[in-house]
Design a protein around this motif. Structure first.
Motif, PDB file in Angstrom:
ATOM      1  N   LYS A   1       0.886  -1.099   0.094  1.00 17.76           N
ATOM      2  CA  LYS A   1      -0.003  -0.078  -0.014  1.00 17.76           C
ATOM      3  C   LYS A   1       1.038   1.286   0.022  1.00 17.76           C
ATOM      4  O   LYS A   1       1.836   1.171   0.628  1.00 17.76           O
ATOM      5  N   ARG A   2       0.559   2.277  -0.592  1.00 24.13           N
ATOM      6  CA  ARG A   2       1.171   3.423  -0.356  1.00 24.13           C
ATOM      7  C   ARG A   2       0.970   4.239   0.814  1.00 24.13           C
ATOM      8  O   ARG A   2       0.173   4.165   1.518  1.00 24.13           O
ATOM      9  N   VAL A   3       2.018   4.637   1.377  1.00 23.44           N
ATOM     10  CA  VAL A   3       2.177   5.207   2.635  1.00 23.44           C
ATOM     11  C   VAL A   3       1.189   6.375   2.810  1.00 23.44           C
ATOM     12  O   VAL A   3       0.726   6.550   3.860  1.00 23.44           O
ATOM     13  N   TYR A   4       0.884   7.138   1.714  1.00 21.46           N
ATOM     14  CA  TYR A   4       0.033   8.258   1.813  1.00 21.46           C
ATOM     15  C   TYR A   4      -1.345   7.858   1.764  1.00 21.46           C
ATOM     16  O   TYR A   4      -2.159   8.812   2.132  1.00 21.46           O
ATOM     17  N   ALA A   5      -1.805   6.564   1.630  1.00 23.62           N
ATOM     18  CA  ALA A   5      -3.277   6.335   1.660  1.00 23.62           C
ATOM     19  C   ALA A   5      -3.543   6.118   3.242  1.00 23.62           C
ATOM     20  O   ALA A   5      -2.419   5.705   3.935  1.00 23.62           O
ATOM     21  N   ALA A   6      -4.673   6.288   3.498  1.00 18.82           N
ATOM     22  CA  ALA A   6      -5.152   6.029   5.075  1.00 18.82           C
ATOM     23  C   ALA A   6      -4.767   4.749   5.863  1.00 18.82           C
ATOM     24  O   ALA A   6      -5.179   3.877   4.658  1.00 18.82           O
ATOM     25  N   ALA A   7      -4.411   4.801   6.746  1.00 17.08           N
ATOM     26  CA  ALA A   7      -4.345   3.465   7.460  1.00 17.08           C
ATOM     27  C   ALA A   7      -5.569   2.987   7.849  1.00 17.08           C
ATOM     28  O   ALA A   7      -6.739   3.633   7.854  1.00 17.08           O
ATOM     29  N   ALA A   8      -5.733   1.586   7.807  1.00 15.14           N
ATOM     30  CA  ALA A   8      -7.183   0.826   7.816  1.00 15.14           C
ATOM     31  C   ALA A   8      -6.939  -0.374   8.869  1.00 15.14           C
ATOM     32  O   ALA A   8      -5.759  -0.894   8.914  1.00 15.14           O
ATOM     33  N   PRO A   9      -7.886  -0.636   9.488  1.00 22.62           N
ATOM     34  CA  PRO A   9      -7.563  -1.983  10.385  1.00 22.62           C
ATOM     35  C   PRO A   9      -7.253  -3.232   9.554  1.00 22.62           C
ATOM     36  O   PRO A   9      -6.336  -3.984  10.030  1.00 22.62           O
ATOM     37  N   GLN A  10      -7.576  -3.352   8.328  1.00 24.67           N
ATOM     38  CA  GLN A  10      -7.009  -4.755   7.786  1.00 24.67           C
ATOM     39  C   GLN A  10      -5.878  -4.631   7.177  1.00 24.67           C
ATOM     40  O   GLN A  10      -5.285  -5.500   6.715  1.00 24.67           O
ATOM     41  N   ASP A  11      -5.018  -3.556   7.393  1.00 25.62           N
ATOM     42  CA  ASP A  11      -3.836  -3.360   7.038  1.00 25.62           C
ATOM     43  C   ASP A  11      -2.832  -4.365   7.925  1.00 25.62           C
ATOM     44  O   ASP A  11      -1.705  -4.712   7.453  1.00 25.62           O
ATOM     45  N   GLY A  12      -3.429  -4.406   9.251  1.00 25.02           N
ATOM     46  CA  GLY A  12      -2.722  -5.036   9.991  1.00 25.02           C
ATOM     47  C   GLY A  12      -1.318  -4.491  10.576  1.00 25.02           C
ATOM     48  O   GLY A  12      -1.405  -3.161  10.723  1.00 25.02           O
ATOM     49  N   PHE A  13      -0.105  -4.987  10.408  1.00 23.88           N
ATOM     50  CA  PHE A  13       0.924  -4.522  11.096  1.00 23.88           C
ATOM     51  C   PHE A  13       1.752  -3.806   9.866  1.00 23.88           C
ATOM     52  O   PHE A  13       1.958  -4.299   8.706  1.00 23.88           O
ATOM     53  N   ARG A  14       1.879  -2.488   9.957  1.00 16.73           N
ATOM     54  CA  ARG A  14       2.456  -1.718   8.732  1.00 16.73           C
ATOM     55  C   ARG A  14       3.838  -1.468   8.972  1.00 16.73           C
ATOM     56  O   ARG A  14       4.371  -1.230   9.871  1.00 16.73           O
ATOM     57  N   VAL A  15       4.532  -1.823   7.780  1.00 21.58           N
ATOM     58  CA  VAL A  15       6.133  -1.781   7.622  1.00 21.58           C
ATOM     59  C   VAL A  15       6.417  -0.756   6.664  1.00 21.58           C
ATOM     60  O   VAL A  15       6.348  -1.249   5.272  1.00 21.58           O
ATOM     61  N   LEU A  16       6.905   0.109   6.567  1.00 22.68           N
ATOM     62  CA  LEU A  16       7.730   1.082   5.754  1.00 22.68           C
ATOM     63  C   LEU A  16       8.948   0.420   5.074  1.00 22.68           C
ATOM     64  O   LEU A  16       9.984   0.131   5.799  1.00 22.68           O
ATOM     65  N   VAL A  17       9.069   0.056   3.857  1.00 21.42           N
ATOM     66  CA  VAL A  17      10.033  -0.378   3.347  1.00 21.42           C
ATOM     67  C   VAL A  17      10.944   0.555   2.301  1.00 21.42           C
ATOM     68  O   VAL A  17      11.501  -0.058   1.464  1.00 21.42           O
ATOM     69  N   ASP A  18      10.770   1.707   2.436  1.00 25.10           N
ATOM     70  CA  ASP A  18      11.411   2.658   1.818  1.00 25.10           C
ATOM     71  C   ASP A  18      12.862   3.003   2.629  1.00 25.10           C
ATOM     72  O   ASP A  18      12.959   3.315   3.884  1.00 25.10           O
ATOM     73  N   ARG A  19      13.926   3.098   1.877  1.00 30.11           N
ATOM     74  CA  ARG A  19      15.330   3.540   2.483  1.00 30.11           C
ATOM     75  C   ARG A  19      15.276   5.110   2.996  1.00 30.11           C
ATOM     76  O   ARG A  19      15.818   5.386   3.983  1.00 30.11           O
ATOM     77  N   LEU A  20      14.455   5.940   2.235  1.00 27.70           N
ATOM     78  CA  LEU A  20      14.243   7.271   2.600  1.00 27.70           C
ATOM     79  C   LEU A  20      12.732   7.501   3.130  1.00 27.70           C
ATOM     80  O   LEU A  20      11.818   6.850   2.585  1.00 27.70           O
ATOM     81  N   TRP A  21      12.802   8.317   4.216  1.00 28.65           N
ATOM     82  CA  TRP A  21      11.340   8.779   4.764  1.00 28.65           C
ATOM     83  C   TRP A  21      10.656   9.404   3.836  1.00 28.65           C
ATOM     84  O   TRP A  21      11.121  10.353   3.046  1.00 28.65           O
TER      85      TRP A  21
END
Length: 117
Positions: free
Chosen positions: A6-26
């Motif tokens: 999922k794109r990090v800019y999309a709103a978080a949702a309960p069905q996302d579960g545990f969210r892991v950012l996998v970009d090297r840059l913030w």
């Protein structure tokens, strides 16, 4: 076990579960609170050299995917991510790129599917 992207800019949702950012840059313009992350695993992102070479050019995606998979083969962060996945029923890999089809999260999700026992 479920792995989605999922794109990090999309709103978080309960069905996302545990969210892991996998970009090297913030990602620009997003606060850590709004990102609603479980963890930022920047070490799993493609190397700076590979990321800059790719430049989000879809015509380079196939070669980018091949090179990134080779980097993942020797990356200890893959084992860390596998541990996270084992601990959570649902994991969402977050990325900042605008292109939903040509980004490292797509490659990483497929890599994990291909390399999971």
């Amino acid at each position: 076990m479920s792995i989605s992207i999922k794109r990090v800019y999309a709103a978080a949702a309960p069905q996302d579960g545990f969210r892991v950012l996998v970009d090297r840059l913030w990602p620009r313009g997003i606060s850590k609170v709004k990102a609603s992350l479980g963890v930022w695993l920047k070490e799993i992102g493609p190397s700076t050299e590979l990321r800059q070479w790719f430049g989000h050019d879809p015509s380079r995606f196939e070669e980018f995917a091949e090179r990134y998979r080779a980097e993942l083969d020797g990356n200890p962060a893959v084992d860390e991510l596998r541990g996270i996945i084992a601990e959570h029923e649902t994991v969402t890999l977050l990325y900042g790129a605008k292109d939903a089809e040509h980004n490292q999260a797509v490659v990483l999700r497929d890599y994990l599917a291909d390399h999971t026992a």
